[in-house]
Motif scaffolding. Structure first.
Motif, PDB file in Angstrom:
ATOM      1  N   GLN A 108       0.961  -1.171  -0.096  1.00 27.60           N
ATOM      2  CA  GLN A 108      -0.026  -0.102  -0.218  1.00 27.60           C
ATOM      3  C   GLN A 108       0.894   1.335   0.001  1.00 27.60           C
ATOM      4  OE1 GLN A 108      -3.420   0.091  -0.291  1.00 27.60           O
ATOM      5  NE2 GLN A 108      -3.084   2.589  -0.672  1.00 27.60           N
ATOM      6  N   GLU A 109       2.091   1.108   0.575  1.00 27.76           N
ATOM      7  CA  GLU A 109       2.893   2.260   0.844  1.00 27.76           C
ATOM      8  C   GLU A 109       3.603   2.620  -0.559  1.00 27.76           C
ATOM      9  OE1 GLU A 109       5.625   1.815   4.023  1.00 27.76           O
ATOM     10  OE2 GLU A 109       6.669   3.740   3.532  1.00 27.76           O
ATOM     11  N   GLY A 110       3.671   1.521  -1.433  1.00 27.74           N
ATOM     12  CA  GLY A 110       4.055   1.637  -2.850  1.00 27.74           C
ATOM     13  C   GLY A 110       2.751   2.297  -3.667  1.00 27.74           C
ATOM     14  N   ASN A 155      14.748  -5.033   3.362  1.00 35.60           N
ATOM     15  CA  ASN A 155      13.762  -5.172   4.145  1.00 35.60           C
ATOM     16  C   ASN A 155      12.429  -4.538   4.058  1.00 35.60           C
ATOM     17  OD1 ASN A 155      14.709  -2.613   4.396  1.00 35.60           O
ATOM     18  ND2 ASN A 155      14.592  -2.205   6.604  1.00 35.60           N
ATOM     19  N   PHE A 156      12.565  -3.661   2.873  1.00 34.34           N
ATOM     20  CA  PHE A 156      11.395  -2.952   2.242  1.00 34.34           C
ATOM     21  C   PHE A 156      11.549  -2.914   0.823  1.00 34.34           C
ATOM     22  CE2 PHE A 156      10.285  -1.974   6.541  1.00 34.34           C
ATOM     23  CZ  PHE A 156       8.744  -1.555   6.497  1.00 34.34           C
ATOM     24  N   PRO A 157      11.455  -4.245   0.164  1.00 38.20           N
ATOM     25  CA  PRO A 157      11.955  -4.315  -1.123  1.00 38.20           C
ATOM     26  C   PRO A 157      10.933  -3.470  -2.249  1.00 38.20           C
ATOM     27  CG  PRO A 157      10.972  -6.418  -0.170  1.00 38.20           C
ATOM     28  CD  PRO A 157      11.011  -5.449   1.028  1.00 38.20           C
ATOM     29  N   ALA A 159       8.298  -0.836  -1.039  1.00 35.99           N
ATOM     30  CA  ALA A 159       8.224   0.362  -0.638  1.00 35.99           C
ATOM     31  C   ALA A 159       9.467   1.469  -1.061  1.00 35.99           C
ATOM     32  CB  ALA A 159       7.855   0.541   0.795  1.00 35.99           C
ATOM     33  N   ILE A 160      10.568   0.823  -0.486  1.00 37.35           N
ATOM     34  CA  ILE A 160      11.713   1.736  -0.673  1.00 37.35           C
ATOM     35  C   ILE A 160      11.999   1.793  -2.368  1.00 37.35           C
ATOM     36  CG2 ILE A 160      14.237   2.059  -0.303  1.00 37.35           C
ATOM     37  CD1 ILE A 160      13.604   0.931   2.589  1.00 37.35           C
ATOM     38  N   ALA A 161      11.869   0.947  -3.068  1.00 40.21           N
ATOM     39  CA  ALA A 161      11.814   0.905  -4.421  1.00 40.21           C
ATOM     40  C   ALA A 161      11.023   1.991  -5.281  1.00 40.21           C
ATOM     41  CB  ALA A 161      11.776  -0.317  -5.185  1.00 40.21           C
ATOM     42  N   GLY A 448       6.034   3.762  11.082  1.00 43.81           N
ATOM     43  CA  GLY A 448       4.821   4.215  10.263  1.00 43.81           C
ATOM     44  C   GLY A 448       4.826   5.265   9.604  1.00 43.81           C
ATOM     45  N   ALA A 449       5.972   5.688   8.999  1.00 42.55           N
ATOM     46  CA  ALA A 449       6.032   7.007   8.258  1.00 42.55           C
ATOM     47  C   ALA A 449       5.034   6.866   6.967  1.00 42.55           C
ATOM     48  CB  ALA A 449       7.492   7.165   7.612  1.00 42.55           C
ATOM     49  N   GLU A 450       4.659   8.050   6.983  1.00 41.62           N
ATOM     50  CA  GLU A 450       3.689   8.249   5.643  1.00 41.62           C
ATOM     51  C   GLU A 450       4.537   8.867   4.306  1.00 41.62           C
ATOM     52  OE1 GLU A 450      -0.144  10.146   6.629  1.00 41.62           O
ATOM     53  OE2 GLU A 450       0.064   9.216   8.546  1.00 41.62           O
ATOM     54  N   PRO A 454       8.970  13.829   4.376  1.00 38.36           N
ATOM     55  CA  PRO A 454      10.165  13.358   4.031  1.00 38.36           C
ATOM     56  C   PRO A 454      10.593  12.251   5.059  1.00 38.36           C
ATOM     57  CG  PRO A 454      10.238  15.585   5.232  1.00 38.36           C
ATOM     58  CD  PRO A 454       8.718  15.267   4.746  1.00 38.36           C
ATOM     59  N   PHE A 455      11.310  11.369   4.654  1.00 37.96           N
ATOM     60  CA  PHE A 455      11.843  10.293   5.309  1.00 37.96           C
ATOM     61  C   PHE A 455      13.553  10.177   5.207  1.00 37.96           C
ATOM     62  CE2 PHE A 455      13.331   5.990   6.203  1.00 37.96           C
ATOM     63  CZ  PHE A 455      12.494   5.397   7.313  1.00 37.96           C
ATOM     64  N   GLY A 456      13.823  10.317   6.434  1.00 37.22           N
ATOM     65  CA  GLY A 456      15.339  10.270   6.764  1.00 37.22           C
ATOM     66  C   GLY A 456      15.784  10.703   8.121  1.00 37.22           C
TER      67      GLY A 456
HETATM   68  C1  UN1 Z   1      12.873   1.177   6.975  1.00 39.58           C
HETATM   69  O1  UN1 Z   1      12.797   0.626   7.935  1.00 39.58           O
HETATM   70  O2  UN1 Z   1      13.782   1.070   6.045  1.00 39.58           O
HETATM   71  O3  UN1 Z   1       8.045   4.178   8.678  1.00 39.58           O
HETATM   72  C2  UN1 Z   1      11.547   1.762   6.181  1.00 39.58           C
HETATM   73  C3  UN1 Z   1       8.185   2.978   8.553  1.00 39.58           C
HETATM   74  C4  UN1 Z   1       7.847   2.546   7.292  1.00 39.58           C
HETATM   75  C5  UN1 Z   1       9.150   2.460   6.344  1.00 39.58           C
HETATM   76  C6  UN1 Z   1      10.409   1.837   6.916  1.00 39.58           C
HETATM   77  N1  UN1 Z   1       6.937   3.104   6.481  1.00 39.58           N
HETATM   78  O4  UN1 Z   1       8.525   1.980   9.426  1.00 39.58           O
END
Ligand code: UN1
Length: 499
Positions: A108-110, A155-157, A159-161, A448-450, A454-456
């Motif tokens: 779903q994240e993808g 680990n997130f093959p 979503a991260i892609a 649970g990041a949406e 920004p993710f990082g």
């Molecule tokens: C990761 O752990 O590399 O926030 C990604 C989260 C997920 C993404 C994790 N939406 O845990």
């Protein structure tokens, strides 16, 4: 349990729109059962060379396709992913091990990312701004960098892609992508979806293989102008050094040592649920996983008792079984690393409350399972309080005050995610300001990041870039400043300005 299967015995590279087998390959293991499910190619540098050539050629046309039309492809990718959500989720559980509910969440994240980034096709905002001279127009806009290299983890093959490939493609780049060899099925399925969605040949190229062969060739390739990497700290640092020498842009997303802070006024039952979900979900194999619980000493014992009771109910097993809460670890190497940290924790004087062992009874002996583990009386300088374990291991660290909790949270080399459970509004606002992480949660766990944020992370988690969100576009675009002088005469900036 599993209703789906792959439609090919061997996964192939996807280069210039053609599916290609290579001579060498390796088995991919289902971590829940130990069975080999498919073969993954182990490509050589020649495949990277070919992929870059195809990407370079395709990018010449792709960059000129209007962004709203490029976005149409992403919308179709999103629709197809949605149609195949259950199939993708089951395959994801089979190759990665995460429980099916989480696999559905990841797919779903993808899908979310596809729709979100497709929307950017009609934004991709630049700026217009006044020029300092009369009859002169000034603006800036984003332009693609060209060929970009993506290196993604197991680990997130999926979503991260999507976090990386969707903004890269939407912005007009062509992609060379090396997925993790442990989880090639998601990459294969996503490439097939892109093909069906009508992405022109060569805009996305997938080369499977090892980091030392394929990854290294990508990092060293002159025509690849950006590397976006998610994975271990050691590999990230080495990529950064190599890219630095070539003045190549590099975006790194690496480890975490994320903490949940539980204050003395917190709703303890809610805190327990948040800790359980973020510490033992994906068996702790998330960059965002909670691996420290920083608890006010007044509620420490109560929290421990509640946690132990809740952990006792966690079922460990094959993630395709809907009732299972904790799936396997990716492989034996992962298990060995966790075991090593259990010994380190014991030697350092931490108290093991539960877990600490590989699960090898009759129901689990063929897979790679590890019991959810709780250490207590952990102190700041212990290695289990400092280093990323990437498994279902949590350390309880008692503190006496809010200030001490913040200091403890920040006293690690990483800065990805943090969380605080409290009902004191002043503490909430101080925490969101002072916790030195890229992501902060209040009254929720550390995961649970949406995708539209920004993710990082800060410090050792990365190098200042962000995945997902509109910020991901910064990785895959250059800013261009454009001046149009319509005065019909030479006007010199800074000089011919009337004062
Ligand atoms: C990761 O752990 O590399 O926030 C990604 C989260 C997920 C993404 C994790 N939406 O845990």
């Amino acid at each position: 349990m599993a209703a789906v299967s792959l439609d090919v015995p061997q996964i192939m590279n996807y280069i210039g729109g053609i599916w290609q087998a290579v001579k060498e390959s390796r088995g991919v293991i289902n971590p829940a059962t130990g069975e080999t499910i498919v073969q993954v190619p182990l490509s050589g540098t020649d495949s990277v060379e070919e992929a870059v050539k195809a990407a370079k050629k395709a990018q010449q046309d792709w960059r000129l396709v209007p962004a709203p039309q490029r976005a149409e492809v992403l919308y179709r990718v999103g629709f197809l992913m949605k149609e195949r959500k259950e199939r993708l989720s089951q395959l994801l559980t089979m190759e990665n091990g995460k429980v099916i509910e989480e696999a559905r969440g990841e797919v779903q994240e993808g899908i979310d990312m596809a729709y979100y980034m497709a929307g950017e096709g009609r934004r991709l905002f630049g700026q217009t701004t006044p020029a300092e001279l009369k009859d002169k127009f000034a603006m800036s806009n984003r332009v693609p960098v060209g060929v970009v290299g993506l290196i993604t983890p197991w680990n997130f093959p999926i979503a991260i892609a999507t976090w990386k490939s969707f903004p890269a493609i939407l912005a007009g780049n062509a992609v060379v992508w090396k997925p993790a060899t442990e989880t090639p099925i998601m990459a294969y399925e996503l490439a097939k979806i892109f093909e069906e969605a009508g992405l022109p040949s060569g805009v996305l190229n997938v080369v499977f293989g090892s980091g030392s062969a394929v990854g290294e060739a990508m990092v060293q390739h002159k025509e690849i102008r950006v590397i976006s990497f998610t994975g271990s700290n050691d590999t990230g640092r080495s990529i950064a050094e190599k890219c630095g020498k070539q003045l190549k842009k590099v975006s790194l997303e690496m480890g975490g040592k994320n903490a949940v802070i539980v204050m003395d006024d917190a709703d303890l039952q809610l805190a327990v649920e948040g800790i359980l979900w973020s510490a033992f979900g994906t068996s702790g194999q998330r960059c965002t996983a909670c691996s420290r619980v920083i608890v006010h000493e007044k509620v420490k014992q109560d929290l421990e008792e509640r946690l132990l009771a809740a952990m006792d109910k966690l079922t460990i097993g094959n993630g395709l079984d809907e009732s299972v809460k904790v799936g396997p670890i990716i492989n034996q190497t992962g298990i060995d690393k966790i075991k090593e940290y259990i010994e380190i924790g014991k030697d350092e004087g931490a108290i093991l409350l539960t877990g600490g062992q590989q699960v090898i009874d009759d129901d689990h002996k063929d897979g790679f399972y590890f019991a959810p583990t709780l250490f207590t009386d952990v102190t700041a300088n212990m290695r289990i309080a400092q280093e990323e374990i990437f498994g279902p291991v949590v350390s309880i660290i008692p503190v006496k005050s809010f200030d001490e909790a913040v200091e403890m949270n920040n006293g690690v080399e990483y800065g990805l995610s943090s969380s605080i459970f409290t009902n004191d509004v002043n503490q909430v606002f101080r925490a969101q300001r002072d916790l030195d992480t890229g992501i902060v949660y209040v009254n929720a766990g550390t995961t649970g990041a949406e995708i539209h944020l920004p993710f990082g992370g800060t410090k050792g988690t990365g190098n200042g870039h962000r995945d997902s969100g509109v910020q991901a576009l910064d990785v895959f675009t250059e800013w261009k400043a454009i001046y149009v002088d319509y005065s019909g005469k030479l006007q010199r900036a800074q000089i011919d300005v009337e004062s």
